[in-house]
Design an enzyme around this catalytic site. Structure first.
Site, mmCIF file in Angstrom:
data_model
loop_
_atom_site.group_PDB
_atom_site.id
_atom_site.type_symbol
_atom_site.label_atom_id
_atom_site.label_comp_id
_atom_site.label_asym_id
_atom_site.label_seq_id
_atom_site.Cartn_x
_atom_site.Cartn_y
_atom_site.Cartn_z
ATOM 1 N N HIS A 280 -1.554 -0.426 1.048
ATOM 2 C CA HIS A 280 -2.004 -1.694 0.480
ATOM 3 C C HIS A 280 -3.292 -2.163 1.137
ATOM 4 O O HIS A 280 -3.589 -1.823 2.284
ATOM 5 C CB HIS A 280 -0.919 -2.754 0.658
ATOM 6 C CG HIS A 280 0.285 -2.492 -0.204
ATOM 7 N ND1 HIS A 280 0.302 -2.787 -1.546
ATOM 8 C CD2 HIS A 280 1.493 -1.950 0.091
ATOM 9 C CE1 HIS A 280 1.484 -2.441 -2.045
ATOM 10 N NE2 HIS A 280 2.225 -1.916 -1.076
ATOM 11 N N ARG B 37 14.673 -1.358 -0.596
ATOM 12 C CA ARG B 37 13.855 -2.065 0.396
ATOM 13 C C ARG B 37 14.785 -2.758 1.395
ATOM 14 O O ARG B 37 15.852 -3.237 1.019
ATOM 15 C CB ARG B 37 12.995 -3.121 -0.282
ATOM 16 C CG ARG B 37 12.162 -2.625 -1.457
ATOM 17 C CD ARG B 37 11.650 -3.846 -2.226
ATOM 18 N NE ARG B 37 10.808 -3.517 -3.356
ATOM 19 C CZ ARG B 37 11.274 -3.316 -4.599
ATOM 20 N NH1 ARG B 37 12.564 -3.358 -4.841
ATOM 21 N NH2 ARG B 37 10.446 -3.058 -5.587
#
Lengths: 477, 423
Positions: A52, A314
């Site tokens: 990211h 996650r």
């Protein structure tokens, strides 16, 4: 007397692997404990593989800071460790004025965080960057520093480097209990193996809450949040060059189109809170939702090109931030928990942060004279020209034996994987890509099994997909 | 680097490649077969059941027997080289010459050159990802062909309790085979309202062993963490899932027999155009693709249900290749062929009015008492009656030179087309 390690790292995912490799620079004895049959078999195996850029989260979070720092570390890491990584760039695309407003906000947030090269785009500019976007696109955000990585290859390389520099690893070691005897922890596995370590670093991902409890640390809850994906074949009619995000919502970054370094393309992930941390099942409604939403972004996406679907989980905390601190309850326990997105991006920075936390505790960090940051780059025939393959063949003829035809993987690469400790079909698949292509192992899995049985001197019935009871063959005829 | 020049190179040593090699070799051209496995015969080697050869040899053979008939025909011929354990990784085109890049443990990198190349790579099995079956990802899920290989060649049984998805022929054959080796085959699940395999296989492989066949049903979920432990099955009605009628079947093994896809990655690399209806190349009346000198036959071209048809097609292709090498295919007049009502595809895609043309096609409908109409320039020139047609059974018909010449006299000057309609 039993050996007493300085550091015991619980969990060989991307976080544990980065920490192990970072700490291998110092005169410390380190052991990693992993419950699975191979490293990277948890969260690090099934995720978006995105590096990211650093504009998605507000600056108040620790994760925002580590994300940006981590992002900048990847070029050097790749030079040292040769894992597939590319600064492909990231686009956030807006299909309405409302969504364009969100892009302005992301831009502002990114600028405050210190993201380099962020650019707001109008319709023309965004179509110039990605010509096949859905026609209703009105603009968006471009982050040239964003990238893609093969996450398991990153972990494999980190572990290999750590091992090369003296770190030990115990696979199939599921921590059952850990007692601090005033000097060190005595850590027992569910099979009653024992390891001693002065400090424990808890990098257990989805199970960090359970490990904390076992070690007498804080009580917290890891909330599993599942994400489902589709994988598109590299022969698909169109695969974009950049990662494409929709505008994020409050719960997730949305469902994306993610080209991979190896030329395939991921679609996903969904975001769904679940109860069972090991629930990796996919469901029909979610999968059709992925197709619907990604076709809006790139209309050429077709279900005909799908080669597989999978799910990852996650490891989220209620605070929505990373939790990286010394335990206040249990002595010598360092918590590294709640590492959800952008955990992969931040992971090398997390390792630095952890190193600083060790320093704070006055743990002596003496740099090794002979620390070697490099590992060998293994030749992979799919990247080579004919003459290069012939050159390798002259040293080892198994480089010219194609085992996996879809991804063009040679026998030499399979043997190398096994010798590096990847002894399950999934381990070999993630290390070499054999079985990852369009036939999904239909043609090559028996060949790989034969090589495995030769290398390990075991019967075919002893081979598993990923350890435990995941055997492939029931018995001999 | 190993280099050698041939007249023709055949990629794939299965039924298509072998029959094609046999036909070319009769003309004394120098050819090579490149086979990635350790022996010739292709998938026939693992098909140890009988039922092969009824059309071509007029007798019933097993798969390996069928293969050995052709292997014997080409064995020890001076003008045929066979490269085993050799994988073609690329085809380059340099004017008239095609260069195959191949890798093998014996020779390393081989550059084989020829004027003609025959694609005979066969097909691969569709897998779980292609049909999008949801659920967990445990071990114990095999494509039927892989399971067949593991049982018949390697001698291993995959599991004890088996469910089979799809009623394709390999799945049906494997139901019987696994029952024979002591497995319990609990069900065959088929998404269509009709079976997708040959009728004789439904009777001989399922009915004879009381294995239930669930038509219009799907596997809606795969369960199990390490190894598969059950599947959820849901009935379909007009394409809708009847969730409340779902049921669960315990099993430790799931076989997928959900169709085959021609393997044309190599073909695409060298510019061969692929027909989306077959997933195989478009070919003309001589089995030649759009790339001059590159031919295709067998399952790489379109998926056949009988190996006998593959052999016929291979022979025809070999004969055409020989004509091509002699220079006899230049300036031949060819015209297009179309699949019309209720026909999914026709292969080949062109015809040459100067000789007899054989066509293979697949029906889109299930019907008793069907009529196939062959129209030339809109006029019916021939009809064929079939007691029964269904998508899983390939239709093959011959249109002779006379049939065509009845309608067109001076075909050299005219634009002509053939159209097939099924009613």
């Amino acid at each position: 007397m039993d050996k007493i390690y300085d550091i015991g790292i619980i969990g060989a995912g991307v976080v544990g692997a980065n920490i192990a490799r970072k700490l291998s620079q110092y005169e410390l004895s380190i052991c990693i404990l992993e419950k699975e049959a191979d490293v990277s078999f948890g969260i690090s195996k099934a995720n978006s593989g995105i590096i990211h850029a650093g504009f998605h989260h507000p600056p108040k979070y620790l994760k925002s800071r580590l994300e940006l720092e981590g992002n900048l570390m990847f070029d050097r890491l790749q030079k040292e460790l040769h894992f597939p990584f590319k600064r492909s760039g990231i686009l956030v695309v807006a299909f309405s004025e409302e969504e364009m407003k969100s892009c302005y906000q992301l831009y502002d947030q990114g600028m405050i965080n210190g993201v380099i090269g962020l650019e707001l785009c109008n319709r023309n500019r965004i179509l110039q960057l990605e010509p096949k976007l859905g026609q209703e696109v009105i603009g968006g955000l471009y982050a040239p520093t964003g990238g893609i990585v093969e996450p398991y290859r990153f972990v494999f390389a980190l572990i290999e480097s750590a091992k090369k520099n003296g770190v030990e690893i115990k696979l199939n070691f599921k921590v059952k209990s850990a007692k601090f005897n005033g000097e060190y922890y005595e850590i027992f596995s569910n099979k009653n193996e024992k390891i001693n370590a002065k400090y424990i670093i808890n990098c257990a991902g989805l199970f960090a809450d359970e490990v904390s409890k076992i070690c007498g640390g804080e009580e917290f809850n890891i909330k599993p949040r599942k994400g489902e994906y589709f994988l598109i074949d590299k022969s698909a009619s169109y695969i974009p060059s950049k990662v494409i995000f929709p505008v994020p919502t409050s719960v997730s970054k949305g469902i994306l189109v993610i080209p991979t370094v190896e030329g395939t393309c991921l679609l996903g992930p969904t975001a769904e809170d679940i109860d069972d941390k090991e629930d990796l099942s996919t469901n029909r409604e979610n999968l059709s939702k992925i197709l619907y939403l990604t076709k809006k972004i790139i209309s050429q996406i077709s279900e005909k090109d799908i080669i597989t679907s999978f799910a990852g989980v996650r490891a989220a905390l209620d605070t929505n931030d990373f939790y990286i601190e010394w335990s206040k309850k249990s002595k010598n326990l360092l918590q590294v928990a709640g590492i959800q997105s952008p955990g992969l991006t931040a992971s090398p920075a997390i390792a630095n942060y952890v190193k600083d936390l060790l320093k704070e505790r006055n743990i002596k960090l003496v740099e090794k004279q002979n620390w070697d940051p490099f590992i060998e780059d293994i030749p992979r025939i799919r990247h080579l020209e004919d003459f290069e393959v012939d050159f390798l063949y002259n040293k080892d003829n198994s480089f010219a034996n194609v085992i996996c035809r879809c991804e063009q993987v040679s026998e030499a690469e399979i043997r190398e994987a096994i010798r590096k400790g990847h002894t399950t079909l999934d381990g070999i698949k993630f290390y070499t890509r054999a079985g990852m292509g369009r036939c999904q192992g239909g043609f090559c899995s028996y060949k790989i099994m034969k090589i495995l049985s030769e290398e390990l001197n075991i019967d075919l019935t002893e081979i598993t997909k990923r350890g435990e009871n995941s055997y492939i063959l029931y018995k001999k005829l | 680097m190993f280099e050698k020049k041939y007249d023709a190179l055949i990629i794939g040593g299965g039924a298509a490649g072998l029959s094609c090699a046999y036909a070319i070799s009769k003309n004394n051209f120098k050819i090579a077969i490149i086979e990635r496995e350790e022996r010739l015969g292709g998938i026939l080697n693992q098909c140890i059941h009988n039922g092969f050869g009824l059309h071509y040899f007029k007798e019933e053979l097993t798969g390996p027997e069928f293969a050995s008939r052709f292997i014997n025909l080409i064995k020890n011929k001076e003008n045929i080289d066979v490269f085993l354990n050799t994988t073609v990784v690329n085809i380059k085109i340099n004017g008239e010459e095609k260069i195959l890049s191949c890798y093998s443990k014996k020779h390393g990198v081989l550059n084989l050159k020829a004027k003609a190349v025959i694609l005979a790579m066969g097909c691969r099995e569709r897998n779980r990802g292609n049909i999008g079956t949801p659920g967990t990802r445990p071990s114990g899920i095999f494509t039927a062909g892989l399971a067949q290989r593991l049982v018949n060649i390697d001698g291993y049984i995959p599991g004890e309790e088996v469910v089979i998805v799809g009623s394709g022929d390999i799945g049906l054959i494997m139901s019987r085979r696994l029952t024979w080796v002591g497995c319990k085959v609990k069900a065959v699940i088929e998404i269509q309202p009709y079976p997708s395999g040959l009728t004789r296989n439904i009777v001989q492989c399922l009915n004879d062993f009381n294995i239930p066949l669930y038509l219009s049903h799907v596997i809606s979920k795969i369960n199990g963490k390490d190894r598969i432990n059950s599947v959820d099955v849901t009935p379909l009605e007009n394409g809708k899932y009847l969730e409340d009628k779902s049921f669960n079947i315990k099993c430790d093994t799931l076989l997928l027999s959900v169709g085959l896809i021609p393997e044309n990655e190599l073909s695409r690399k060298c510019g061969v155009q692929i027909n989306p209806d077959t997933n195989g190349p478009y070919v003309d009346a001589y089995q030649m693709t759009n790339v001059d000198g590159i031919f295709a036959c067998g399952n790489v071209l379109h998926v056949h249900d009988l190996v006998d048809y593959v052999a016929q097609e291979g022979i025809k292709t070999g004969e055409s290749v020989a004509e091509y090498l002699k220079g006899n295919l230049k300036d031949r007049k060819q015209f297009p062929v179309y699949a019309s009502s209720n026909i999914r595809y026709v292969c080949p895609n062109k015809f040459d009015p100067s000789f007899d043309n054989k066509f293979y096609m697949r029906s889109m409908i299930v019907k008793n008492g069907a009529t196939l109409e062959v129209k030339l320039n809109g006029k019916t020139i021939k009809t064929f009656k079939f007691a029964h047609v269904q998508p899983s059974e390939m239709i093959s018909v011959n249109i002779t030179r006379e049939d065509i010449l009845k309608e067109i006299n001076d075909y050299v000057l005219e634009e002509n087309k053939i159209e097939f309609r099924l009613e």
